[in-house]
Scaffold this active site. Structure first.
Site: not given
Lengths: 186, 186
Positions: A39, A94, A98, A116-117, A121, A142, A144
């Site tokens: 998965e 960013e 932010e 990594p399992g 990302e 919008e 955040e």
């Protein structure tokens, strides 16, 4: 030496195409030729910024994290958008969105897989120094809602102990900050 | 101070109940009363083990990670099973399953969220020392294929540089190993 560990994709089932993540379930052929299921959460990748002020404080943002159902304090971060030319451009955007700051000096720090399992990302971390407050900064996303905080290294380490700082990228950033301070790099 | 950041769940849609992860999509009420969507990967949590040999090496396992489509070197780790009484029990089981070693001394090191933007996965890291090779260790999971490696701190740092070591929990473990070595705790 490592070839015998490879898992071959037999089929891929699309599960979710979300705003942030894309979920698939792969049927794979395991190294012993049995079948297995993986998965997988596909993610565009993200950046995180160690933004250091001239008085040796780091910028953090307080944010409610729905998966944890609580508010935590993290270094500024965000996902890579399709229009970003590279991860440094993402980091600059960013940080400004932010925190309202731009960095005049940027340095690449680290790149790693967050989990990594089940996910692809990749987090790219940069160090930004010589910060300048922007008059009219880029708007936050919008959806955040953030509170800006600046901590000394000691305050940040206390934040980890108290659980206010609780995520991998931020704890790694503080470990790196401490190591760079001790080695004289900062 | 932080209450105004909270997002209230309006609806939750079940997307996937997998072997490892559970995916849901929440419709939330944002702090400004607008509606937002949160894609969430629910995870049972995991443990990771810093297992140090008497000759100052750490145990690593080489494993193919389907989300990354490559093999990387990680510290032993695994997810919490429903029958585990606590995370230390999970850590002891995973160390034996993945390496064939038991630790005689155990110490809690850290707990953190791996990717709080989209997942509730919490990683619990332990330090195991006084390792003993088990005659007839617990079997590895049926779908796990691993190669055991022992590295010195210098070899581990080289592994990060070369990208063979590439995930957050393992890099954090090596940073912690270095800091504990320098401070004389190890």
């Amino acid at each position: 030496m490592t070839d015998n560990l490879v898992e071959k994709t037999l089929t891929r089932k699309e599960i979710l195409t979300g705003n942030v993540i894309h979920v698939v379930v792969d049927e794979v052929e395991l190294p012993n030729h049995e079948k297995g299921q993986r998965e997988i959460v596909l993610h565009p990748g993200a950046v995180a910024i160690m933004a250091l002020t001239s008085d040796k404080k780091m910028l953090f943002v307080r944010q409610f994290r729905k998966p944890l159902e609580r508010t935590i304090l993290e270094i500024p971060a965000g996902k890579i958008d399709p229009e970003d030319t590279d991860t440094l451009a993402t980091a600059k955007r960013e940080l400004e969105e932010e925190t309202g700051y731009q960095g005049e000096k940027w340095q690449f720090v680290a790149e790693y897989a967050t989990s990594p399992g089940f996910s692809n990302e990749i987090m790219h971390t940069y160090l930004a120094t010589d910060l300048v407050k922007v008059e009219d900064p880029l708007a936050q996303d919008e959806d955040e809602f953030l509170q800006l905080v600046a901590y000394t290294l000691e305050e940040a380490k206390a934040g980890i102990k108290q659980g206010e700082i609780y995520d991998a990228k931020t704890i790694m950033a503080i470990q790196t900050w401490q190591a760079m301070t001790e080695s004289g790099e900062l």
